[in-house]
Write an enzyme that holds these catalytic residues in place. Structure first.
Site, mmCIF file in Angstrom:
data_model
loop_
_atom_site.group_PDB
_atom_site.id
_atom_site.type_symbol
_atom_site.label_atom_id
_atom_site.label_comp_id
_atom_site.label_asym_id
_atom_site.label_seq_id
_atom_site.Cartn_x
_atom_site.Cartn_y
_atom_site.Cartn_z
ATOM 1 N N LYS A 190 -27.487 -53.671 -54.938
ATOM 2 C CA LYS A 190 -26.637 -54.053 -53.598
ATOM 3 C C LYS A 190 -27.573 -54.637 -52.778
ATOM 4 C CE LYS A 190 -23.843 -49.638 -53.551
ATOM 5 N NZ LYS A 190 -23.698 -48.669 -53.022
ATOM 6 N N PHE B 170 -16.230 -44.465 -61.290
ATOM 7 C CA PHE B 170 -14.774 -44.172 -61.373
ATOM 8 C C PHE B 170 -14.058 -45.340 -60.847
ATOM 9 C CE2 PHE B 170 -15.489 -40.335 -62.482
ATOM 10 C CZ PHE B 170 -15.075 -39.114 -61.582
ATOM 11 N N TYR C 242 -19.929 -38.771 -56.335
ATOM 12 C CA TYR C 242 -18.504 -38.378 -56.571
ATOM 13 C C TYR C 242 -18.373 -38.130 -58.014
ATOM 14 C CZ TYR C 242 -18.295 -42.950 -57.987
ATOM 15 O OH TYR C 242 -18.768 -44.700 -58.639
#
Length: 248
Positions: free
Chosen positions: A65, A15, A210
């Site tokens: 990451k 998003f 999410y």
């Protein structure tokens, strides 16, 4: 034109571009753009850096990451403790790594729990899990990490099979935090391997996912009376923290 973006693979779930594009529109910012850089290997990062004129900052998501750290020139102190990066700032002194997942999760969890102090199970052991565990440690919340294949030498880590064999763990550790991508679009039916029928109204299930806004596991937990929360607030908090880092 000032450029920002996100590296990861795949990025169909993200998003971030919409979030920042809406932010620019809302605030009347016309000299900034945010792009998605879907790279199949972290080895492609230097090419992104060199080819994008005006690039100021990058977000980092799964699976890079941890893999991105050797490509950076420095890490902010908290990031060193966490061992994972989700935000990069391009400076004259090189690439600096930060972790805004830590701030976003810690703030969001505190907002949700209030004064509750619950022992936690952290599902997953990747980069997001490291930020979650550091936040729990700093909040003085005891936790166990849950891995599909825990290393015998790894402290504080159990397997999903251990939970299946001792479902009482779900009440001993009533706060459950999913830091894995399980349930993320487009694989929305995927769920962590937990004994869902053992969840009760005493459980709190926080899903860092999410997209979708309610995962299959959140729905299953809610049916058992558990409180649930998704990762949207964390996303917004960490995005704004990244924006502050890039522009300070």
């Amino acid at each position: 034109m000032k450029k920002y973006g996100l590296i990861g693979y795949p990025l169909t779930h993200s998003f971030s571009k919409k979030y920042f594009s809406d932010k620019f529109d809302r605030e009347g910012t016309t000299d900034c753009r945010y792009d998605l850089y879907e790279i199949p290997s972290i080895q492609d990062l230097p090419e992104i850096i060199s080819s994008q004129e005006g690039l100021i900052g990058l977000n980092v998501t799964i699976p890079y990451k941890e893999q991105v750290i050797p490509f950076l020139d420095n890490l902010e102190p908290a990031c060193k403790a966490i061992g994972a990066v989700n935000c990069i700032k391009l400076t004259e002194k090189g690439l600096i790594g930060y972790n805004t997942d830590y701030y976003g999760f810690k703030t969001s969890l505190t907002n949700w729990l209030g004064q509750e102090k619950l022992q936690a199970l952290v599902l997953g052991t990747g980069g997001a899990s490291k930020a979650v565990c550091q936040a729990l440690k700093d909040l003085e919340i005891p936790y166990l990490k849950v891995s599909r294949n825990p290393d015998a030498s790894t402290k504080n880590t159990i397997s999903y099979k251990d939970i299946m064999a001792s479902p009482d763990l779900l009440q001993e550790y009533p706060l459950i935090i999913n830091s894995t991508p399980l349930g993320t679009y487009p694989n929305t039916s995927a769920m962590p391997d937990l004994p869902v029928d053992q969840l009760t109204a005493n459980n709190w299930y926080y899903d860092l996912v999410y997209n979708p806004t309610e995962t299959a596991m959140m729905k299953a937990a809610a049916k058992m009376g558990a409180k649930t929360k998704n990762g949207i607030e964390m996303l917004h908090l960490q995005a704004e923290a990244a924006w502050d880092i890039w522009n300070k």
